[in-house]
Design a protein around this motif. Structure first.
Motif, PDB file in Angstrom:
ATOM      1  N   GLU A 173       0.842  -1.210   0.000  1.00  0.00           N
ATOM      2  CA  GLU A 173       0.000   0.000   0.000  1.00  0.00           C
ATOM      3  C   GLU A 173       0.874   1.256   0.000  1.00  0.00           C
ATOM      4  N   LYS A 199       2.970   2.893  -7.042  1.00  0.00           N
ATOM      5  CA  LYS A 199       3.079   2.203  -8.337  1.00  0.00           C
ATOM      6  C   LYS A 199       2.126   2.739  -9.394  1.00  0.00           C
ATOM      7  N   ARG A 232     -14.193  -5.425  -8.187  1.00  0.00           N
ATOM      8  CA  ARG A 232     -13.310  -4.532  -7.415  1.00  0.00           C
ATOM      9  C   ARG A 232     -14.069  -3.843  -6.272  1.00  0.00           C
ATOM     10  N   THR A 264      -1.322 -11.612  -5.913  1.00  0.00           N
ATOM     11  CA  THR A 264      -2.044 -12.743  -5.312  1.00  0.00           C
ATOM     12  C   THR A 264      -1.114 -13.561  -4.420  1.00  0.00           C
ATOM     13  N   GLN A 317      -2.575 -13.018  -0.870  1.00  0.00           N
ATOM     14  CA  GLN A 317      -3.370 -14.184  -0.440  1.00  0.00           C
ATOM     15  C   GLN A 317      -2.493 -15.280   0.175  1.00  0.00           C
TER      16      GLN A 317
HETATM   17  P1  TYD Z   1      -5.915  -0.859  -5.055  1.00  0.00           P
HETATM   18  O1  TYD Z   1      -6.719   0.323  -4.697  1.00  0.00           O
HETATM   19  O2  TYD Z   1      -5.684  -1.152  -6.489  1.00  0.00           O
HETATM   20  O3  TYD Z   1      -4.559  -0.819  -4.278  1.00  0.00           O
HETATM   21  P2  TYD Z   1      -3.393   0.131  -4.561  1.00  0.00           P
HETATM   22  O4  TYD Z   1      -3.945   1.531  -4.554  1.00  0.00           O
HETATM   23  O5  TYD Z   1      -2.441  -0.165  -3.437  1.00  0.00           O
HETATM   24  O6  TYD Z   1      -2.897  -0.302  -5.901  1.00  0.00           O
HETATM   25  O7  TYD Z   1      -6.560  -2.077  -4.322  1.00  0.00           O
HETATM   26  C1  TYD Z   1      -6.260  -3.348  -4.637  1.00  0.00           C
HETATM   27  C2  TYD Z   1      -6.091  -4.150  -3.384  1.00  0.00           C
HETATM   28  O8  TYD Z   1      -6.285  -5.515  -3.700  1.00  0.00           O
HETATM   29  C3  TYD Z   1      -4.703  -4.016  -2.800  1.00  0.00           C
HETATM   30  O9  TYD Z   1      -4.774  -3.805  -1.417  1.00  0.00           O
HETATM   31  C4  TYD Z   1      -4.075  -5.366  -3.051  1.00  0.00           C
HETATM   32  C5  TYD Z   1      -5.234  -6.296  -3.194  1.00  0.00           C
HETATM   33  N1  TYD Z   1      -4.992  -7.442  -4.093  1.00  0.00           N
HETATM   34  C6  TYD Z   1      -4.935  -8.722  -3.574  1.00  0.00           C
HETATM   35  O10 TYD Z   1      -5.059  -8.905  -2.350  1.00  0.00           O
HETATM   36  N2  TYD Z   1      -4.762  -9.780  -4.419  1.00  0.00           N
HETATM   37  C7  TYD Z   1      -4.646  -9.638  -5.766  1.00  0.00           C
HETATM   38  O11 TYD Z   1      -4.488 -10.638  -6.502  1.00  0.00           O
HETATM   39  C8  TYD Z   1      -4.721  -8.306  -6.303  1.00  0.00           C
HETATM   40  C9  TYD Z   1      -4.624  -8.093  -7.782  1.00  0.00           C
HETATM   41  C10 TYD Z   1      -4.899  -7.238  -5.436  1.00  0.00           C
END
Ligand code: TYD
Length: 203
Positions: A9, A13, A47, A97, A101
């Motif tokens: 977080e 990126k 999402r 992932t 996960q």
């Molecule tokens: P996002 O707002 O895209 O996070 P960030 O702003 O940090 O890019 O939120 C996506 C969230 O989903 C992020 O906390 C990471 C999580 N995530 C997983 O847990 N597993 C996955 O396979 C993916 C693609 C994302």
């Protein structure tokens, strides 16, 4: 060419993915910038569920949702763009992932790896940038942005496990994954990222 951006977080990126897109376009390349979860119309519905603070979701359900999102993303966005000769930049992909996960949630490794493989149909990026940032610093940045999501609200230990797993995957995939220390300011970081592009992609 398929490039992914990864990191915990608040690592920045999304900013760097956008800057790299603009840079490559300025040298005449066609670039598709996309993200996970939410790179397709169906994916944006997934999402919303995944990030919703008010929803309680079992860890395995969460895993299935990320993978469902990826199936749609790979089939409808990534593969078509690659076959048209475009450069694809994805803000998160399979390594998220593994980090979240498997590392963060500690789901069974065989389950996570198998579903990752199935959902991506074995499509691995050519190049991955792992933007590394100390957990507390990253979370401070997301808190400053305002409302935080279901993942950002996880405990510190969860985010530490995510970071550790990311660094472990990077250590095992040195050719593909470039670890980028983000402590040196946006321009310097972006310069380092561009330096990893294969010759001919740089201006
Ligand atoms: P996002 O707002 O895209 O996070 P960030 O702003 O940090 O890019 O939120 C996506 C969230 O989903 C992020 O906390 C990471 C999580 N995530 C997983 O847990 N597993 C996955 O396979 C993916 C693609 C994302």
């Amino acid at each position: 060419m398929f490039i992914s951006f990864e990191g915990g977080e608040g690592c920045g990126k999304s900013t760097h993915a956008r800057m790299l897109k603009e840079y490559l376009e300025s040298s005449g390349k066609e670039v598709v910038l996309t993200r996970e979860p939410g790179g397709t119309q169906f994916g944006s519905t997934i999402r919303k569920m995944l990030l919703d603070n008010d929803l309680s979701i079992e860890m395995t359900t969460e895993m299935f949702l990320f993978c469902a999102d990826r199936v749609e993303h790979v089939e409808k966005v990534i593969r078509p763009a690659l076959s048209e000769g475009k450069i694809v930049i994805s803000d998160r992909y399979i390594d998220s992932t593994i980090a979240y996960q498997l590392g963060g949630r500690a789901l069974p490794e065989d389950l996570v790896r198998y579903l990752n493989w199935i959902s991506s149909k074995g499509l691995v990026p050519d190049l991955t940038f792992l933007l590394d940032i100390p957990v507390e610093e990253g979370l401070k940045r997301t808190a400053e942005r305002g409302k935080t999501n279901r993942f950002e609200n996880e405990i510190l230990a969860f985010h530490e496990r995510v970071r550790e797993k990311y660094l472990e995957i990077a250590g095992n995939n040195r050719q593909r994954i470039k670890v980028i220390d983000t402590f040196k300011g946006i321009e310097e970081t972006q310069k380092e990222i561009r330096g990893h592009l294969p010759a001919g992609r740089q201006v």
